[in-house]
Design an enzyme around this catalytic site. Structure first.
Site, short mmCIF file in Angstrom:
data_model
loop_
_atom_site.label_atom_id
_atom_site.label_comp_id
_atom_site.label_asym_id
_atom_site.label_seq_id
_atom_site.Cartn_x
_atom_site.Cartn_y
_atom_site.Cartn_z
N ARG B 293 0.82 -1.22 0.00
CA ARG B 293 0.00 0.00 0.00
C ARG B 293 0.85 1.26 0.00
O ARG B 293 0.49 2.27 -0.63
CB ARG B 293 -0.98 -0.03 1.18
N TYR B 433 -6.88 0.44 -6.85
CA TYR B 433 -6.31 -0.89 -6.57
C TYR B 433 -5.53 -0.95 -5.25
O TYR B 433 -5.36 0.05 -4.59
CB TYR B 433 -5.53 -1.48 -7.75
N GLU B 434 -5.20 -2.17 -4.87
CA GLU B 434 -4.57 -2.46 -3.58
C GLU B 434 -5.47 -2.00 -2.43
O GLU B 434 -5.01 -1.47 -1.41
CB GLU B 434 -3.18 -1.80 -3.52
N GLY B 435 -6.78 -2.23 -2.59
CA GLY B 435 -7.77 -1.76 -1.62
C GLY B 435 -8.25 -0.38 -2.00
O GLY B 435 -7.51 0.60 -1.83
N GLN B 440 -9.59 1.52 2.53
CA GLN B 440 -8.53 2.05 3.39
C GLN B 440 -9.15 2.77 4.59
O GLN B 440 -8.69 2.63 5.73
CB GLN B 440 -7.64 3.04 2.62
#
Lengths: 583, 583
Positions: B293, B433-435, B440
Site C-alpha cells: 500500500r 487498486y490495492e484496496g 482504506q
C-alpha cells in the site's frame, strides 16, 4: 450506455420549485404540467434509445480526417437527422426562422436529458445554436435571412472560432487577419485551434463564426471583429455555391468527447462577412456568453446525473461485504454495496449535488428568460453574476461526481467496458472550455461582484434573506435548512467584505477567486435545497427522499463555505510570496 | 514526456528531515549523502532518459493479446532488461538471493523517480517485488531457493491473484479451487481478473501467487490458501520445463496505465504449490500489505510530481494575460501564466501537497525499516495505522493534483499530445487498486484506530505534541506552523473521540471514515511541513521556498481539518436515512 431521464425530478424543479406555469414571464404559461411532461417524456425516450447507445460508439471510434473531410462515428448521421427532423435543436429558436419559440428554461430541461446521454453528439447542435444566437443578435437582415433558417433547421451547423495556437483566454493577442475586399467581403487568413464541430459529415454546410483583426485595426481586444465564414459559399438564391478556402487541418486526439470533432481550422484567404460592428467582435461574442456558459454548466450537471444513475444501480446490485452491525440479507452470500456507509457517502455526494445543481441551473435559465422575454434588467444583472458560478461550480463538482461514481465501481470502474471512465473523461472538458474555470472565477471577482456598485450580489442576498424570513416559522425547515443556509450566506458576505477591504491589493481578491466561486456555488445550492425542501412538503416517498437528500447537502457539503472563507481571508501572501523561479 | 528527478527535494527529506544518515536503524548509516546522491542521480537519469520517453509510447500502443501471448509496447523489453541488469528492482532485496540489501526507505526514494517517469512500466517490477516479499516471508526453503533468485534478478516476474469476477474487496466469496494431488501439489481451477502484469513478453517465466480454496475448506475468509502457480513449471535442476495450465484470456482496455497488461487469468487445473499454512492465505497476503500500500501511495505522489513539473514549466513559459496591478513584462506581448494568482493557487496546491506527501511517504517507509530491520514493534504498530492514511490520502490528493496540473494547460491539457491527460488517467487507478480508498478508510477506522487500545494513534499524537513543545520558542515557526498544526491535531483528536462516544453505532464511525482518513492525512502533512520548516533554517533560496510552500500548506490546505470534523460529527443520520430504493 443506459440512461433514464429523471422526469419526476425535472418536473419537480420546473413546476414545484420554480412554478414556471404560474410565472409572469411571457411564454411560461404555456409550460403547463401536461405539455412539459409530454415533451420531456419524448426527449427522454430519444436520450435513452437513440443517443445513449451511440455514446460508447462515439468514444471508441472518434472522428477521422479522411481526404480533407471529417467522418463522424457510425450512427451519428442518422441520429443527427432524427434530432433535426424532430425539431429538437430549435426548441427555443425564433419562430420567424422556423424555431418553436419555447422558453430557454424548457430547452435547458430538454437539453439536460440529451446531454446526459451523449455530450459529444450534442455539441454539434450546441455550437449551431451558438452561431444562431450570434447572428440573431448581431446579423444584418440579409445575414439573418441567409443563415438563420438553415441553422434553426440544422441543415447547416455552426462553430465558434476564437482560440489560436498562442492565445486562448487572452484574445487580445489574436492574429487572424481580415482584409477588406471591394465587394464588401473580407479575406480571412489564419489558424484557429480547438474548434468544436469544426468539420464533419452531418450537414451540408458549416457556418464558422470567426474572430479576426481587420488590417489596420488597433492591437489588443479593441481591434477584433467577428466574421461569418461559411464552409460552402451560399449563392444569392440560397443554393450552395463554391467551396470556401477554409478546411480542417487536423482532428485532435483528446481525453474525451471523442465523438465530437475538435479541429484545427485553416483559413487561407477565405471569404467572410463582417457581423456586427467593426472592432466590436468581442462584445458581440460576449452578448451570448451567459447562455453559452449556462450550456456548459448543463454538461457538468448532465454527466454527473448519468454517472450517478449508473453508480446507484451498481451499488444496489453488486453484492460485496456485510452491513454493520448485522447482515441486511442473511440469505444472500453478501449484502449489496449500498448498505455500506462510505458507498452511500459517495452516492449522496453525487445525488445531493446533482439535484441542487439542476435547480440552480434551471433557475439561472429562467433568469435568462426573464430578461430575454420579459425585459427584466435586474434579472439580467443577477444572471450575469450567477453565470460564472453556475459554470464553474457545476462543471467542477460535476467532474468530481463522475469520479465518485467511478469509485463506486471499484476496479470495474477503471475498465472502459463499464462506460464510467468515458463519463469522467467527457466531463473533464467542461471545466476547461467556454472559459476555463479560473477565468470564470476571475470574471466573478474582478467584474461581476463589483458591477453596478454591487447591486446584483445584494439582490442575491436579499432573495436568500427574504426566503429565510418568510419560512422561519417552519421549525424543521429552520433547523435543517434555514439555519445552515444563514450561516453559509454569512460566510459569503464575509468573503465579499474581505475583498472590499482589500481593494488596494487586487491579488488578495484574485488569490481567493476560485474559493469565492465555490463558496458562492455552495450558498446557491443551499438556497436551492431550502426551496426544494419547502416544496417537498408531503409524506410521499419522493418528497421524503428530497428532504433527506437536502439534509445531507446541508449537513455534509454546505459546511465547506467556512473552509473557502478561511482560504480567502488568508489573503495574497501565501499565494504570491514564492518567486516564479522557485516553482 | 519530460521528467527531472527532484534530487534536492529527495535529499532534503532523507538527510535534513529524516536524518537517515544519523539513524540507529541497521543499514541507515550507509545512506550517507554522497552515496544516496550518486545512486539517485543515476536513478533519475534512467527515469528521464529511458522510462519517461517510453511513457507515451506505452499509453498509445497498450498491450495486445496475440495467439495467447501478451505483447508489451515497443521498447518495454529493452528498458526492462536495462533495469534488471542495473539491479534497480532488487535494491532492497535480501543479499542472500542476489539483492542489494539497501533500506526500504531508499528504494522508495529511487522508486519515486522511476514511477514518476512511467507507472505502467514500473508495475511489472512492483508486482515482482510483491511476489518476492510473499515468498521470502512464507515460502519453504525449497520454494525460496527456486523462486527468490529469479524474482530478485527479474529473470522471472510475479503477480498477485486475488480478485474474481464476483469478488473484489470481499475475498471471502472467492471460488477458485485447489485440489490436493498425491505429489503434494494442487490443481488450481478458476478465473482471476484485474491481474496486473498477468502476462507479457518481458521475462521467461511468471510466478503467479494465487488465492484459492482447498476442497473441503471452510467458507468465507478462513478457508483461503495461497499458492505459487508458475506460468512455466521449473524442473528440479532449476531449468524451465513444461507450460502450466494457466493463460491470459483477455487484456482489459482501461482508462490508463495502458502499458501494463491487466489480464483475465484462467486457471484450468494448473499445477500449484501451497505457500505458508493451509487456510491462512489471507493472513499471508496481509503480511506484505503495508509495503504494497505504501508502494501505491508512491504512485499517487509520483504522478502528482510529474504533472506538477510539467504544469510549472508551462506556467513559466506560456504568455497569456497580464499581472495585476501592472504588467510584469511590459516589453512582452503578455505576461507568463505564473503571474496570475489563480494559476499560482493551482500550482501551489500541487507543490505543497507533493513535498509534504514525499516526507510523509518516506517517513512511513522508514518506519517499515525500523520494524523490519530494527525489530521495533511500536514502529510496526504506527506504520500499520499510517498505511491506510498514506495510501488513501496520497492517491486521492495525487489524482487531484494531476487534475489541477491539467487545468493549468487550459485546452492544451485536454489534448493527448500534451501528455498531461495520461498522467491524470494513470493516477486514477491508484485510488482503486490495492484496496479502494473507501476500504482504506474502513481499515483505518474499523481496525487500526482501536488497535491495541488506541496506543498507535496515541503514539502519533505524542510525536506531534512533543515536536510542538520542543520548538515553541521559535516564534516564526510557532505562528506559521506549530499553531495551525496544534489546531488541526485537535480536530483529529475530536474526531477520534466522537467515534469513541458513538461505539454503539458503528455506522456513525463508518459514515465519517473517509473524512477521518483525509483529516488524518492533513494532520500528517501538517506535521511533516512543520518538521521541514524547522529543517529549512537558512537564507538559501531552496530553504526559503520550502518555508513559503509550507506556509501555503498551513494557511490554505490544512484548514480542511475543520470541515472534515464537521462532516464526521454530523454522524450517521444524513448518510443512512435514505432508503436504498430512493437512490
Amino acid at each position: 450506455m443506459t440512461y433514464t431521464a429523471p422526469l419526476r425530478d425535472i418536473a419537480f424543479v420546473l413546476h414545484d420549485v420554480l412554478a414556471v406555469q404560474d410565472s409572469a414571464i411571457p411564454g411560461y404559461a404555456e409550460l403547463d404540467r401536461d405539455t412539459t411532461a409530454a415533451i420531456l417524456a419524448e426527449a427522454g425516450r430519444i436520450a435513452s434509445d437513440v443517443l445513449a447507445p451511440l455514446n460508447p460508439v462515439g468514444d471508441r471510434e472518434g472522428c477521422r480526417l479522411e481526404n480533407g473531410v471529417v467522418r463522424t462515428p457510425a450512427g451519428f448521421r442518422e441520429a443527427f437527422a432524427l434530432m433535426r427532423d424532430g425539431g429538437w435543436p430549435a426548441l427555443d429558436c425564433d419562430p420567424e426562422y422556423g424555431g418553436q419559440g419555447l422558453p430557454y428554461v424548457f430547452s435547458t430541461a430538454v437539453g439536460e436529458t440529451h446531454a446526459a446521454a451523449n455530450i459529444a453528439f450534442i455539441m454539434y447542435q450546441a455550437l449551431t445554436h451558438g452561431a444562431y444566437t450570434a447572428i440573431h443578435a448581431h446579423g444584418s437582415p440579409g445575414q439573418k435571412a441567409t443563415y438563420l433558417p438553415n441553422l434553426v433547421s440544422c441543415r447547416w451547423t455552426g462553430t465558434m472560432n476564437l482560440t489560436e495556437p498562442h492565445c486562448g483566454t487572452d484574445l487580445g493577442l489574436l492574429r487572424t487577419k481580415a482584409e477588406p475586399q471591394d465587394d464588401g467581403s473580407f479575406r480571412i487568413t489564419g489558424q484557429k485551434i480547438f474548434i468544436s464541430a469544426g468539420d464533419h459529415d452531418l450537414a451540408e454546410n458549416i457556418v464558422h463564426l470567426v474572430l479576426a483583426r481587420i488590417a489596420g485595426a488597433p492591437s489588443g481586444t479593441r481591434g477584433i471583429s467577428l466574421f461569418i465564414v461559411p464552409k460552402v459559399l451560399p449563392n444569392p438564391d440560397g443554393s450552395l455555391g463554391a467551396r470556401n478556402a477554409v478546411a480542417a487541418g487536423k482532428v485532435e486526439e483528446k481525453m474525451g468527447i471523442h465523438g465530437n470533432a475538435t479541429c484545427v481550422m485553416n483559413y487561407d484567404g477565405a471569404t467572410g462577412w463582417l457581423i456586427g460592428e467593426e472592432n466590436r467582435g468581442l462584445a458581440a461574442m460576449f452578448t451570448m456568453m451567459n447562455e453559452a456558459r449556462i450550456g456548459v454548466a448543463l454538461q457538468g450537471l448532465s454527466q454527473a446525473e448519468a454517472a450517478y444513475q449508473r453508480a446507484a444501480a451498481y451499488a444496489r446490485e453488486r453484492q460485496q461485504g456485510r452491513a454493520m452491525p448485522a447482515p441486511a440479507f442473511p440469505g444472500q452470500p453478501a449484502d449489496p454495496l449500498i448498505v455500506h456507509p462510505d458507498v452511500r457517502r459517495l452516492l449522496l455526494d453525487q445525488k445531493a449535488f446533482v439535484e441542487g445543481a439542476r435547480a440552480f441551473l434551471y433557475w439561472a435559465a429562467s433568469l435568462v428568460d426573464a430578461h430575454g422575454r420579459g425585459g427584466d434588467a435586474e434579472a439580467l444583472a443577477l444572471v450575469s453574476l450567477l453565470t460564472p458560478v453556475v459554470k464553474g461550480f457545476l462543471t467542477d463538482k460535476g467532474f468530481e461526481a463522475t469520479v465518485a461514481a467511478q469509485q463506486v465501481f471499484g476496479g470495474h470502474g477503471y475498465i472502459e467496458e463499464t462506460g464510467i471512465s468515458q463519463l469522467v473523461r467527457d466531463a473533464r472538458i467542461a471545466q476547461i472550455y467556454e472559459g476555463a474555470n479560473g477565468v470564470q472565477a476571475l470574471d466573478l471577482v474582478g467584474r461581476k461582484l463589483g458591477a453596478d456598485g454591487g447591486k446584483p450580489i445584494m439582490a442575491f442576498f436579499a432573495l436568500v434573506r427574504s426566503f429565510i424570513r418568510e419560512n422561519e416559522a417552519d421549525a424543521a425547515l429552520k433547523a435543517d435548512f434555514l439555519d445552515p443556509l444563514k450561516a453559509a450566506s454569512k460566510d459569503l458576505q464575509a468573503a465579499a467584505e474581505f475583498f472590499l477591504q482589500n481593494l488596494k491589493d487586487p491579488n488578495a481578491a484574485l488569490a481567493g477567486s476560485t474559493d469565492f466561486l465555490h463558496l458562492f456555488g455552495h450558498v446557491a445550492l443551499g438556497y436551492m435545497w431550502a426551496r426544494m425542501a419547502r416544496a417537498a412538503n408531503t409524506d410521499d416517498a419522493f418528497h421524503a427522499a428530497k428532504r433527506a437528500t437536502g439534509r445531507y447537502y446541508m449537513a455534509r457539503l454546505l459546511p465547506a463555505t467556512a473552509l473557502h472563507l478561511a482560504r480567502i481571508t488568508s489573503g495574497a501572501e501565501p499565494v504570491m510570496s514564492l518567486p516564479a523561479e522557485a516553482f
